[in-house]
Design a protein around this motif. Sequence first.
Motif, PDB file in Angstrom:
ATOM      1  N   LEU A  91       0.813  -1.263  -0.375  1.00  0.00           N
ATOM      2  CA  LEU A  91      -0.262  -0.191  -0.037  1.00  0.00           C
ATOM      3  C   LEU A  91       0.925   1.306  -0.289  1.00  0.00           C
ATOM      4  CD1 LEU A  91      -2.786  -1.052   2.670  1.00  0.00           C
ATOM      5  CD2 LEU A  91      -3.174  -0.891   0.117  1.00  0.00           C
ATOM      6  N   THR A  92       0.759   1.957  -0.970  1.00  0.00           N
ATOM      7  CA  THR A  92       1.510   2.995  -1.598  1.00  0.00           C
ATOM      8  C   THR A  92       0.930   4.479  -0.539  1.00  0.00           C
ATOM      9  OG1 THR A  92       1.275   3.823  -3.797  1.00  0.00           O
ATOM     10  CG2 THR A  92       2.858   1.851  -3.030  1.00  0.00           C
ATOM     11  N   ASN A  93       1.715   5.385  -0.893  1.00  0.00           N
ATOM     12  CA  ASN A  93       1.203   6.971   0.017  1.00  0.00           C
ATOM     13  C   ASN A  93       0.858   7.788  -1.252  1.00  0.00           C
ATOM     14  OD1 ASN A  93       1.424   6.954   2.597  1.00  0.00           O
ATOM     15  ND2 ASN A  93       4.196   6.742   1.922  1.00  0.00           N
ATOM     16  N   ASN A  94       0.865   7.882  -2.689  1.00  0.00           N
ATOM     17  CA  ASN A  94       0.394   8.002  -3.777  1.00  0.00           C
ATOM     18  C   ASN A  94       0.468   7.446  -4.761  1.00  0.00           C
ATOM     19  OD1 ASN A  94       2.640   8.633  -4.311  1.00  0.00           O
ATOM     20  ND2 ASN A  94       3.056  10.323  -2.227  1.00  0.00           N
ATOM     21  N   ALA A  95      -0.317   8.546  -5.912  1.00  0.00           N
ATOM     22  CA  ALA A  95       0.320   7.479  -7.498  1.00  0.00           C
ATOM     23  C   ALA A  95       1.403   7.257  -7.909  1.00  0.00           C
ATOM     24  CB  ALA A  95      -0.461   8.141  -8.683  1.00  0.00           C
ATOM     25  N   ASP A  96       2.508   8.634  -7.232  1.00  0.00           N
ATOM     26  CA  ASP A  96       3.686   8.779  -7.775  1.00  0.00           C
ATOM     27  C   ASP A  96       4.763   7.441  -7.159  1.00  0.00           C
ATOM     28  OD1 ASP A  96       3.568  10.638  -9.637  1.00  0.00           O
ATOM     29  OD2 ASP A  96       3.502  11.765  -7.679  1.00  0.00           O
ATOM     30  N   GLU A  97       4.162   6.923  -6.023  1.00  0.00           N
ATOM     31  CA  GLU A  97       5.455   5.973  -5.404  1.00  0.00           C
ATOM     32  C   GLU A  97       4.652   5.124  -5.575  1.00  0.00           C
ATOM     33  OE1 GLU A  97       6.621   6.142  -0.487  1.00  0.00           O
ATOM     34  OE2 GLU A  97       4.470   5.587  -1.252  1.00  0.00           O
ATOM     35  N   ALA A  98       3.730   4.274  -5.913  1.00  0.00           N
ATOM     36  CA  ALA A  98       2.885   3.062  -6.593  1.00  0.00           C
ATOM     37  C   ALA A  98       4.058   3.048  -8.158  1.00  0.00           C
ATOM     38  CB  ALA A  98       1.463   2.985  -6.754  1.00  0.00           C
ATOM     39  N   LEU A  99       4.141   4.273  -8.706  1.00  0.00           N
ATOM     40  CA  LEU A  99       4.863   3.952  -9.851  1.00  0.00           C
ATOM     41  C   LEU A  99       6.215   3.401  -9.353  1.00  0.00           C
ATOM     42  CD1 LEU A  99       4.908   4.764 -13.207  1.00  0.00           C
ATOM     43  CD2 LEU A  99       5.626   6.920 -12.743  1.00  0.00           C
ATOM     44  N   LEU A 100       6.308   4.834  -8.907  1.00  0.00           N
ATOM     45  CA  LEU A 100       8.122   3.635  -7.845  1.00  0.00           C
ATOM     46  C   LEU A 100       8.156   2.370  -7.963  1.00  0.00           C
ATOM     47  CD1 LEU A 100       9.219   6.712  -6.099  1.00  0.00           C
ATOM     48  CD2 LEU A 100      10.140   6.243  -8.751  1.00  0.00           C
ATOM     49  N   ILE A 101       7.560   2.006  -7.336  1.00  0.00           N
ATOM     50  CA  ILE A 101       7.343   0.417  -6.493  1.00  0.00           C
ATOM     51  C   ILE A 101       7.141  -0.204  -8.413  1.00  0.00           C
ATOM     52  CG2 ILE A 101       6.481  -1.548  -5.605  1.00  0.00           C
ATOM     53  CD1 ILE A 101       8.190   0.466  -3.480  1.00  0.00           C
ATOM     54  N   ARG A 102       6.234  -0.328  -8.718  1.00  0.00           N
ATOM     55  CA  ARG A 102       5.970  -0.492 -10.017  1.00  0.00           C
ATOM     56  C   ARG A 102       7.047  -0.900 -10.816  1.00  0.00           C
ATOM     57  NH1 ARG A 102       0.466  -1.700 -11.517  1.00  0.00           N
ATOM     58  NH2 ARG A 102      -1.380  -0.738  -9.810  1.00  0.00           N
ATOM     59  N   HIS A 103       8.078   0.162 -10.619  1.00  0.00           N
ATOM     60  CA  HIS A 103       8.658  -0.032 -12.124  1.00  0.00           C
ATOM     61  C   HIS A 103      10.403  -0.587 -11.253  1.00  0.00           C
ATOM     62  CE1 HIS A 103      10.317   1.171 -15.842  1.00  0.00           C
ATOM     63  NE2 HIS A 103      11.379   2.130 -15.561  1.00  0.00           N
ATOM     64  N   LEU A 104      10.345  -0.806 -10.581  1.00  0.00           N
ATOM     65  CA  LEU A 104      11.684  -0.757  -9.411  1.00  0.00           C
ATOM     66  C   LEU A 104      11.692  -1.903  -8.586  1.00  0.00           C
ATOM     67  CD1 LEU A 104      12.930   2.963  -9.319  1.00  0.00           C
ATOM     68  CD2 LEU A 104      13.359   0.320 -11.500  1.00  0.00           C
ATOM     69  N   SER A 105      10.512  -2.353  -8.010  1.00  0.00           N
ATOM     70  CA  SER A 105      10.827  -3.369  -7.443  1.00  0.00           C
ATOM     71  C   SER A 105      11.584  -4.813  -8.006  1.00  0.00           C
ATOM     72  CB  SER A 105       8.842  -4.163  -6.777  1.00  0.00           C
ATOM     73  OG  SER A 105       9.507  -4.957  -5.802  1.00  0.00           O
ATOM     74  N   PRO A 106      12.155  -5.332  -7.133  1.00  0.00           N
ATOM     75  CA  PRO A 106      13.102  -6.468  -7.449  1.00  0.00           C
ATOM     76  C   PRO A 106      12.494  -7.990  -7.262  1.00  0.00           C
ATOM     77  CG  PRO A 106      14.001  -5.493  -4.949  1.00  0.00           C
ATOM     78  CD  PRO A 106      12.169  -4.582  -6.113  1.00  0.00           C
ATOM     79  N   SER A 107      11.503  -7.296  -6.500  1.00  0.00           N
ATOM     80  CA  SER A 107      10.594  -9.241  -7.075  1.00  0.00           C
ATOM     81  C   SER A 107       9.190  -9.001  -7.374  1.00  0.00           C
ATOM     82  CB  SER A 107      10.907 -10.039  -5.461  1.00  0.00           C
ATOM     83  OG  SER A 107       9.563  -8.750  -4.350  1.00  0.00           O
ATOM     84  N   GLY A 108       8.594  -9.637  -8.031  1.00  0.00           N
ATOM     85  CA  GLY A 108       6.742 -10.305  -8.267  1.00  0.00           C
ATOM     86  C   GLY A 108       6.573  -9.313  -7.311  1.00  0.00           C
ATOM     87  N   LEU A 109       5.132  -9.088  -7.420  1.00  0.00           N
ATOM     88  CA  LEU A 109       4.079  -8.374  -6.220  1.00  0.00           C
ATOM     89  C   LEU A 109       3.104  -8.868  -6.775  1.00  0.00           C
ATOM     90  CD1 LEU A 109       5.766  -5.244  -5.004  1.00  0.00           C
ATOM     91  CD2 LEU A 109       6.390  -6.951  -3.930  1.00  0.00           C
ATOM     92  N   HIS A 110       1.999  -9.253  -5.107  1.00  0.00           N
ATOM     93  CA  HIS A 110       1.004  -9.302  -6.342  1.00  0.00           C
ATOM     94  C   HIS A 110      -0.681  -8.077  -6.803  1.00  0.00           C
ATOM     95  CE1 HIS A 110       2.489 -13.202  -4.569  1.00  0.00           C
ATOM     96  NE2 HIS A 110       1.489 -13.713  -5.295  1.00  0.00           N
TER      97      HIS A 110
END
Length: 227
Positions: A91-110
């Motif tokens: 759960l991110t704080n906003n859409a910008d943070e969600a974008l960073l996590i989506r783009h750069l997360s090192p492991s696949g998230l559900h």
Amino acid sequence: MENDAHKRHVAIVERCTLTEAGLCHLFHQSSDGRYIIHLFRHVQALNAAMARQPFWAVIYSLSGGRELRQESLLCLNAVSQSHPETKRIVLTNNADEALLIRHLSPSGLHGILSKSESVASLSERLLALLNGTRQESDDDINQWVMSHNGCLSPTELAILRYMTYGYSMPEIATQLARNIKTIRAHKFNAMAKLGVNSDMGLLSAADIIMHLPASKVKGQPGLAAKL
């Protein structure tokens, strides 16, 4: 997989008391009693509980700054290794943070959801992820990112990695054997793709990049030695 009739234990890492209360209310109102919620303020407490109790899902609710973002990624990476069957949701704080996590997360998230969504939308999407009726695959996430902001180039990824370790732009230019103007151009391209408009925002992305496998950035002179 557990039968749907059985209770499913869900771990939530949340430091904010108000958000914690909101999440409890969301589950109480919307989940038909299917889920048993376990709240944790710290990753250490979650790790101790996971040694005793299997969890259907781990939800990490981001709050605060860069350090907690790093902690969340390390936590969910560890869960992906030790409990690969457990759903992992951020759960991110906003859409910008969600974008960073989506783009750069090192492991696949559900799933990656933003707390800035409406309560109705957040509730619907979260429960869909937990119930297994919707799951964001790596392909879904990559397609979403490419359609919105494009992909970071190997040079852009390398610049972010060097930023994590405190290199200045001239030092990065030296390491990559590039002109300083070229490095700055790559830096601004990365900022545009990630939707950030400051060095602090780019450094937040660099924090996430730090946890990517080194093999994701190949052929960059001098980088392996620092890593």
